[in-house]
Design an enzyme around this catalytic site. Structure first.
Site, PDB file in Angstrom:
ATOM      1  N   HIS A  85      -4.950  34.506 -16.362  1.00  0.00           N
ATOM      2  CA  HIS A  85      -5.505  34.552 -15.003  1.00  0.00           C
ATOM      3  C   HIS A  85      -6.185  33.264 -14.588  1.00  0.00           C
ATOM      4  CE1 HIS A  85      -5.157  38.984 -14.379  1.00  0.00           C
ATOM      5  NE2 HIS A  85      -5.229  38.990 -15.697  1.00  0.00           N
ATOM      6  N   LYS A 125     -15.954  36.403  -2.106  1.00  0.00           N
ATOM      7  CA  LYS A 125     -15.361  36.238  -3.430  1.00  0.00           C
ATOM      8  C   LYS A 125     -16.477  35.742  -4.331  1.00  0.00           C
ATOM      9  CE  LYS A 125     -12.477  33.334  -1.378  1.00  0.00           C
ATOM     10  NZ  LYS A 125     -11.181  33.764  -1.865  1.00  0.00           N
ATOM     11  N   ARG A 126     -16.254  35.662  -5.671  1.00  0.00           N
ATOM     12  CA  ARG A 126     -17.304  35.097  -6.515  1.00  0.00           C
ATOM     13  C   ARG A 126     -17.645  33.677  -6.053  1.00  0.00           C
ATOM     14  NH1 ARG A 126     -19.126  37.823 -11.247  1.00  0.00           N
ATOM     15  NH2 ARG A 126     -20.275  35.916 -11.677  1.00  0.00           N
ATOM     16  N   LYS A 137     -13.802  27.438  -5.639  1.00  0.00           N
ATOM     17  CA  LYS A 137     -13.486  28.239  -4.445  1.00  0.00           C
ATOM     18  C   LYS A 137     -14.037  27.586  -3.176  1.00  0.00           C
ATOM     19  CE  LYS A 137     -13.564  32.601  -7.089  1.00  0.00           C
ATOM     20  NZ  LYS A 137     -12.203  33.171  -6.967  1.00  0.00           N
ATOM     21  N   THR A 164      -6.762  37.703  -4.554  1.00  0.00           N
ATOM     22  CA  THR A 164      -6.248  38.992  -4.079  1.00  0.00           C
ATOM     23  C   THR A 164      -6.975  39.383  -2.797  1.00  0.00           C
ATOM     24  OG1 THR A 164      -7.729  39.980  -5.698  1.00  0.00           O
ATOM     25  CG2 THR A 164      -5.384  39.964  -6.231  1.00  0.00           C
ATOM     26  N   LYS A 187      -5.833  41.308   0.926  1.00  0.00           N
ATOM     27  CA  LYS A 187      -6.558  42.400   1.591  1.00  0.00           C
ATOM     28  C   LYS A 187      -6.846  42.046   3.048  1.00  0.00           C
ATOM     29  CE  LYS A 187      -8.474  43.341  -2.914  1.00  0.00           C
ATOM     30  NZ  LYS A 187      -9.542  42.977  -3.862  1.00  0.00           N
TER      31      LYS A 187
HETATM   32  C1  26Q Z   1     -15.116  34.698 -20.326  1.00  0.00           C
HETATM   33  C2  26Q Z   1     -15.869  34.416 -21.464  1.00  0.00           C
HETATM   34  C3  26Q Z   1     -17.179  34.842 -21.554  1.00  0.00           C
HETATM   35  C4  26Q Z   1     -17.736  35.557 -20.513  1.00  0.00           C
HETATM   36  C5  26Q Z   1     -16.998  35.852 -19.394  1.00  0.00           C
HETATM   37  C6  26Q Z   1     -15.696  35.419 -19.297  1.00  0.00           C
HETATM   38  C7  26Q Z   1     -14.892  35.727 -18.091  1.00  0.00           C
HETATM   39  C8  26Q Z   1     -15.171  36.842 -17.333  1.00  0.00           C
HETATM   40  C9  26Q Z   1     -14.419  37.113 -16.201  1.00  0.00           C
HETATM   41  C10 26Q Z   1     -13.856  34.890 -17.702  1.00  0.00           C
HETATM   42  C11 26Q Z   1     -13.112  35.178 -16.574  1.00  0.00           C
HETATM   43  C12 26Q Z   1     -13.388  36.295 -15.808  1.00  0.00           C
HETATM   44  C13 26Q Z   1     -12.670  36.617 -14.596  1.00  0.00           C
HETATM   45  C14 26Q Z   1     -11.646  35.938 -14.125  1.00  0.00           C
HETATM   46  C15 26Q Z   1     -10.990  36.293 -12.858  1.00  0.00           C
HETATM   47  O1  26Q Z   1     -11.431  37.181 -12.144  1.00  0.00           O
HETATM   48  N1  26Q Z   1      -9.887  35.619 -12.525  1.00  0.00           N
HETATM   49  C16 26Q Z   1      -9.193  35.903 -11.280  1.00  0.00           C
HETATM   50  O2  26Q Z   1      -8.152  36.821 -11.552  1.00  0.00           O
HETATM   51  C17 26Q Z   1      -7.546  37.264 -10.355  1.00  0.00           C
HETATM   52  C18 26Q Z   1      -6.536  38.328 -10.724  1.00  0.00           C
HETATM   53  O3  26Q Z   1      -5.438  37.750 -11.357  1.00  0.00           O
HETATM   54  C19 26Q Z   1      -6.915  36.120  -9.596  1.00  0.00           C
HETATM   55  O4  26Q Z   1      -6.434  36.603  -8.373  1.00  0.00           O
HETATM   56  C20 26Q Z   1      -7.933  35.015  -9.363  1.00  0.00           C
HETATM   57  O5  26Q Z   1      -7.288  33.880  -8.801  1.00  0.00           O
HETATM   58  C21 26Q Z   1      -8.610  34.639 -10.676  1.00  0.00           C
HETATM   59  O6  26Q Z   1      -9.634  33.692 -10.448  1.00  0.00           O
END
Ligand code: 26Q
Length: 762
Positions: free
Chosen positions: A320, A500-501, A506, A607, A611
């Site tokens: 991702h 978004k986050r 972003k 995503t 929406k």
């Molecule tokens: C990793 C290590 C330690 C702590 C937390 C994490 C961590 C947590 C959440 C790393 C990544 C995430 C989340 C990533 C995420 O939401 N990615 C998004 O995924 C979506 C679905 O595929 C995409 O549409 C987005 O582009 C992408 O940013």
């Protein structure tokens, strides 16, 4: 509605709810009715469970951002209208009951929400597919603003009645030499039609919310009490990183035991595991399921080499992200400490991978002893997919090119999607009803039918209705915000939303610079053609300093603007507190301009963009992630694209010649906007430490190249606002085209592709 006009179904429903709430409906409290509905939905969904014959999917993920479930389940079970009518008949309001439900925020953002959309589509398509995850006691932190700063407090979502049912099933999991019992909770996942599947969530009985101290801090070393206490919002310190490994292993070990149990109960002899199970690894967070399954299989007598083949045939991996810093790698010492039982297996996998290639870039354990989870995934699963066409191409051609050359057949793309049940039927009932009147209800099951709307492209009556619904949704958002945070929106304005986050890539900071620029323009008498309401929703990881500085700057600017009557007539900046699924459901249907302005090449898919489009907003975006595919479908006239291309960005990084300071010095508009951050107006409401740190970051680094895209963004955004103002009927026509072309972005399509090309279920 009079009782005698109630249909037979409604009368039955009324009787059942009366029995469950143990009072006549009109006398039951909202809490009692909520519980009665919860029980009723659970009974109804139970009856739609099916026994599985062939291959079953296990979608394993550290996050499932499912959102509130009551309305979603009622819609999926076809009960929503009847329940609402029965309640109304007793003088009760379904919306008030919905308010009582705590949102399960068991995810950070896109990745977690995607997992939730996928579960909905699996059940809807009548496919056997369950989720495996963790039952965090507190979901993503609750965000509130004080002194224009983000504060975090725990999100105690389990305090009311919840949907997950405790079972008597528990699996032993050994962490750092101590064995814990992972208790299984089951949550029913209803399909729209289709079947009921299960989200399996693991927890420890010993977790104790009283260890939470100030804010969201707690003793990170008290494992029995804290293991599933929080969903992790970041990985900024070492104790936190260790706890994350504890969480991940609890999930994958209990999950692997559950999978083997279920398959054996269905007659699997373990050698044929891949005929019974497909396991989708959602990013690297569940990657330890690979060595764990090999460990369990070898314990049960399967030879190591065969176990490796079985696991490779069973598992598939989704990537991702292309941000190198987000690819998980763990120091070997961490895994030695927490999961020493996996180390010998990971070492053998590393050695095996080295027999396939001597390229050090593909090593699982690198020369400094770091363990690369994504590398293990690619070597030892049969499929690696990206989440949008551009993302997959970038993985193949640059980030994971070494792997692509080794295993070209493993790489594939699965462009993300969203469930239309939540992101249209539930959140925008008025638009849903209009679409139903125009083209019938087929689109609810087959999203490609939305294209039939194109027949109404020149129907003034239809276009006016679309505009009218948008206006009503703006009013509803304004009411909701008034109630929640005392803000009333100018509903005559054009609404641009970026939700978004909060992350530098972003580029909420690009939007910030635009707003400052407009402030100056308005002060100079260069008014916008229509007032602009600019809405943000975003949480920043608690330890992500610059992200929090960007929030601070936006909140401070919002105060500067609203205190200035000359400017506030034209511009309103609103930051929605605690952005979550529930807030998104209110915001998205009210949007005109969808801000998707990441630096090209950095957003894997996005995503939210889908929406907003589905709800009739026009996208203002870069050629990044799934924006590229949105542009392809709606055509250049129906989207506002701007900025550098991904290849220009990638080249610029390769050359390493980007210098933000040059842009700052040579462009007076950019300089004026950046300097404003620390000027007297901002100082009045903001904190200099935060604001000057952000200013320095933008001038001295600007790693995500905001400044080169500034002018293109300004021009495109103002073009969009002018089109909205001066050519309203054409705007509505283009909104209709966006809705009509959104069908491709249904997660039903995505799941059908995963099934045809990777899983082969049932
Ligand atoms: C990793 C290590 C330690 C702590 C937390 C994490 C961590 C947590 C959440 C790393 C990544 C995430 C989340 C990533 C995420 O939401 N990615 C998004 O995924 C979506 C679905 O595929 C995409 O549409 C987005 O582009 C992408 O940013």
């Amino acid at each position: 509605m009079k009782a005698n006009t109630l249909t037979f179904i409604q009368t039955k429903l009324k009787e059942e709810l009366t029995v469950l709430s143990r009072k006549p409906l009109s006398e039951a409290t909202d809490e009692e009715l909520y519980l009665a509905l919860l029980t009723y939905v659970q009974q109804r969904s139970e009856s739609k469970k099916e026994t599985v014959k062939g291959r079953k999917l296990y979608y394993i993920s550290a996050e499932f951002l499912i959102g509130k479930l009551l309305s979603n389940n009622l819609i999926n079970l076809g009960l929503y209208d009847d329940v609402r009518a029965v309640l109304a008949d007793a003088g009760k309001d379904l919306a008030a009951l919905e308010e009582l439900e705590q949102e399960p925020s068991l995810g950070n953002g896109g990745l977690g929400r995607l997992a939730a959309c996928f579960l909905d589509s699996l059940a809807t398509l009548d496919l056997p597919g369950d989720g495996i995850g963790l039952r965090y006691h507190c979901g993503l932190f609750h965000q509130n603003f004080r002194d224009n700063l983000q504060n975090e407090t725990p999100d105690y979502w389990l305090s009311g009645a919840d949907w997950a049912e405790r079972t008597n099933i528990a699996y032993p999991v050994t962490l750092a030499g101590t064995t814990y019992l992972a208790r299984l909770y089951r949550l029913a996942v209803t399909g729209y039609g289709g079947r009921t599947n299960t989200l399996n969530l693991f927890d420890l009985d010993t977790v104790d919310e009283s260890v939470i101290k100030e804010g969201i801090s707690f003793d990170k070393r008290n494992t029995p009490q804290n293991l599933t206490l929080f969903l992790y919002p970041d990985d900024s310190d070492d104790d936190g990183r260790l706890l994350r490994i504890y969480q991940q292993y609890l999930m994958v070990s209990a999950g692997a035991q559950l999978i083997l149990d279920e398959c054996e109960a269905r007659g699997c002899n373990l050698h044929d595991l891949a005929d019974y199970a497909a396991i989708q690894i959602n990013d690297t967070h569940p990657s330890m399921v690979i060595p764990e399954l090999i460990r369990l299989l070898t314990e049960k007598g399967v030879a190591f080499e065969e176990a490796v083949q079985i696991v490779t045939d069973t598992c598939a991996y989704t990537n991702h992200t292309i941000l190198a810093e987000a690819l998980e790698k763990w120091p070997r010492s961490y895994l030695e400490q927490v999961v020493p039982q996996l180390l010998p297996i990971i070492e053998r996998l590393d050695a095996l991978a080295r027999t396939r290639t001597d390229d050090p870039k593909t090593a699982i354990i690198d020369e400094s002893g770091q363990i690369h989870m994504a590398h293990m995934d690619i070597h030892f699963t049969h499929s690696t997919n990206g989440v949008a066409a551009l993302h997959t191409e970038i993985l193949k051609n640059s980030e994971l090119n070494h792997f692509y050359r080794l295993y070209p057949e493993k790489f594939n793309n699965k462009t993300n999607g969203i469930t239309f049940r939540r992101w249209l039927l539930e959140c925008n009932p008025k638009l849903t009803a209009l679409i139903g009147e125009l083209i019938g209800d087929g689109f609810k099951k087959d999203a490609s039918e939305l294209e039939k709307l194109l027949a109404f492209e020149h129907d003034k009556n239809v276009l006016d209705k679309i505009a009218q619904i948008k206006k009503e949704n703006k009013l509803a958002l304004s009411d909701w915000l008034q109630h929640r945070q005392g803000v009333t929106l100018n509903t005559d304005a054009v609404f641009a939303i970026q939700s978004k986050r909060l992350h530098e890539y972003k580029r909420q900071q690009l939007n910030l610079l635009y707003l400052i620029h407009q402030y100056f323009e308005i002060k100079a008498g260069h008014l916008l053609c229509t007032p602009l309401v600019s809405i943000f929703g975003a949480k920043a990881a608690p330890a992500y300093t610059i992200a929090k500085d960007i929030i601070h700057a936006l909140l401070t600017l919002s105060e500067v603007v609203s205190a200035d009557p000359e400017v506030s007539k034209w511009l309103q900046i609103v930051f929605v507190e605690n952005y979550n699924v529930t807030a998104a459901e209110k915001m998205i249907p009210a949007c005109d301009i969808s801000e998707q302005i990441s630096l090209a090449s950095k957003e894997a898919s996005g995503t939210g963009n889908m929406k907003f489009m589905l709800n009739g907003a026009l996208t203002l975006g870069t050629m990044d992630g799934a924006n590229v595919e949105i542009a392809e479908r709606v055509g250049g006239d129906n989207i506002y694209i701007f900025g550098q291309s991904s290849s220009q960005v990638i080249d610029r990084y390769a050359k390493g010649d980007y210098c933000a300071k040059d842009w700052y010095e040579s462009d007076p508009n950019i300089r004026r906007a950046i300097d404003f951050l620390t000027g007297p107006q901002m100082q009045k409401y903001g904190c200099m430490e935060n604001l000057s740190r952000l200013r320095n970051e933008l001038i001295g680094k600007d790693w995500f190249q905001t400044l080169p895209d500034f002018n293109a963004y300004l021009v495109r955004k103002n073009q969009a606002i002018a089109d909205y103002t001066y050519n309203a009927s054409d705007w509505n026509r283009r909104a209709l085209i966006n809705i009509a072309k959104a069908g491709f972005f249904s997660s039903d399509r995505t799941i059908a592709e995963y099934n045809e090309e990777i899983w082969h279920l049932g």
